[in-house]
Design a protein around this motif. Sequence first.
Motif, PDB file in Angstrom:
ATOM      1  N   SER A  81      25.939  26.066  72.997  1.00 25.57           N
ATOM      2  CA  SER A  81      26.891  25.794  74.065  1.00 25.57           C
ATOM      3  C   SER A  81      26.538  24.464  74.724  1.00 25.57           C
ATOM      4  CB  SER A  81      26.868  26.940  75.083  1.00 25.57           C
ATOM      5  OG  SER A  81      27.941  26.833  75.989  1.00 25.57           O
ATOM      6  N   CYS A 127      28.542  23.284  71.045  1.00 26.29           N
ATOM      7  CA  CYS A 127      28.816  22.642  72.330  1.00 26.29           C
ATOM      8  C   CYS A 127      30.255  22.141  72.380  1.00 26.29           C
ATOM      9  CB  CYS A 127      27.840  21.488  72.555  1.00 26.29           C
ATOM     10  SG  CYS A 127      28.238  20.467  73.987  1.00 26.29           S
ATOM     11  N   LYS A 129      32.820  23.095  70.666  1.00 23.96           N
ATOM     12  CA  LYS A 129      33.767  24.218  70.689  1.00 23.96           C
ATOM     13  C   LYS A 129      33.854  24.833  72.082  1.00 23.96           C
ATOM     14  CE  LYS A 129      34.671  28.653  68.458  1.00 23.96           C
ATOM     15  NZ  LYS A 129      34.446  29.735  69.385  1.00 23.96           N
ATOM     16  N   LYS A 130      32.689  25.118  72.678  1.00 24.61           N
ATOM     17  CA  LYS A 130      32.672  25.734  74.009  1.00 24.61           C
ATOM     18  C   LYS A 130      33.250  24.792  75.063  1.00 24.61           C
ATOM     19  CE  LYS A 130      30.639  29.695  73.147  1.00 24.61           C
ATOM     20  NZ  LYS A 130      31.300  30.958  73.354  1.00 24.61           N
ATOM     21  N   GLU A 133      36.963  25.030  74.957  1.00 17.57           N
ATOM     22  CA  GLU A 133      37.457  26.235  75.638  1.00 17.57           C
ATOM     23  C   GLU A 133      37.458  26.033  77.149  1.00 17.57           C
ATOM     24  OE1 GLU A 133      34.740  29.228  74.217  1.00 17.57           O
ATOM     25  OE2 GLU A 133      35.626  29.243  72.205  1.00 17.57           O
TER      26      GLU A 133
END
Length: 185
Positions: A81, A127, A129-130, A133
């Motif tokens: 993350s 990281c 990807k999160k 989001e």
Amino acid sequence: MKKQILMIVGSTRKDSFNQQLADKIVVQIADAADVTFLDYSDVPFMNQDIEFPAPEAVARVRDAVQAADGLWIVSPEYNFSYPAVVKNLLDWLSRPLVAGDYSSGTAILGKKVTVSGAAGKSAAAGCRKKLGELLIAIKADQMTTPETGIALGMDAFATNTLTLTADNEKSIADQIAAFLKFIGA
């Protein structure tokens, strides 16, 4: 007038790989835009008890974000993350600008953002990807492709030096071209 890009480095380590990556991105951007780095090292932990009036450090980073045409987040990956310092900054930027008035907007609402990162074998994929989001949740306008992820080998950790391949350089150049178009440069 040149577009203003604000670089946000997600590591507070002085010679971090992501600081080195951000510096290399700035060199490639050259004169196509004006680039500055956001210093948010003095931003306190998000706490509603101190939210209004906003602490001076928070007001300063909000002003810098609002003045920029685009944000470029360059961040390492911590446990699949983003680092806590990045989350804390984005939490502050996502809060209402006027106490009790959620229609007043936020500093990051609709702000154009792109993301890059350097990490181990993952190339900061977790990281990135999160962060994607989170950026959706706080209503930023993220350019999702292309993104640049740099996989760090053991040699990088041994020398504390980020070395880019020709493919890395092309990935950065492609992301720069797309982001400049995305922010209307």
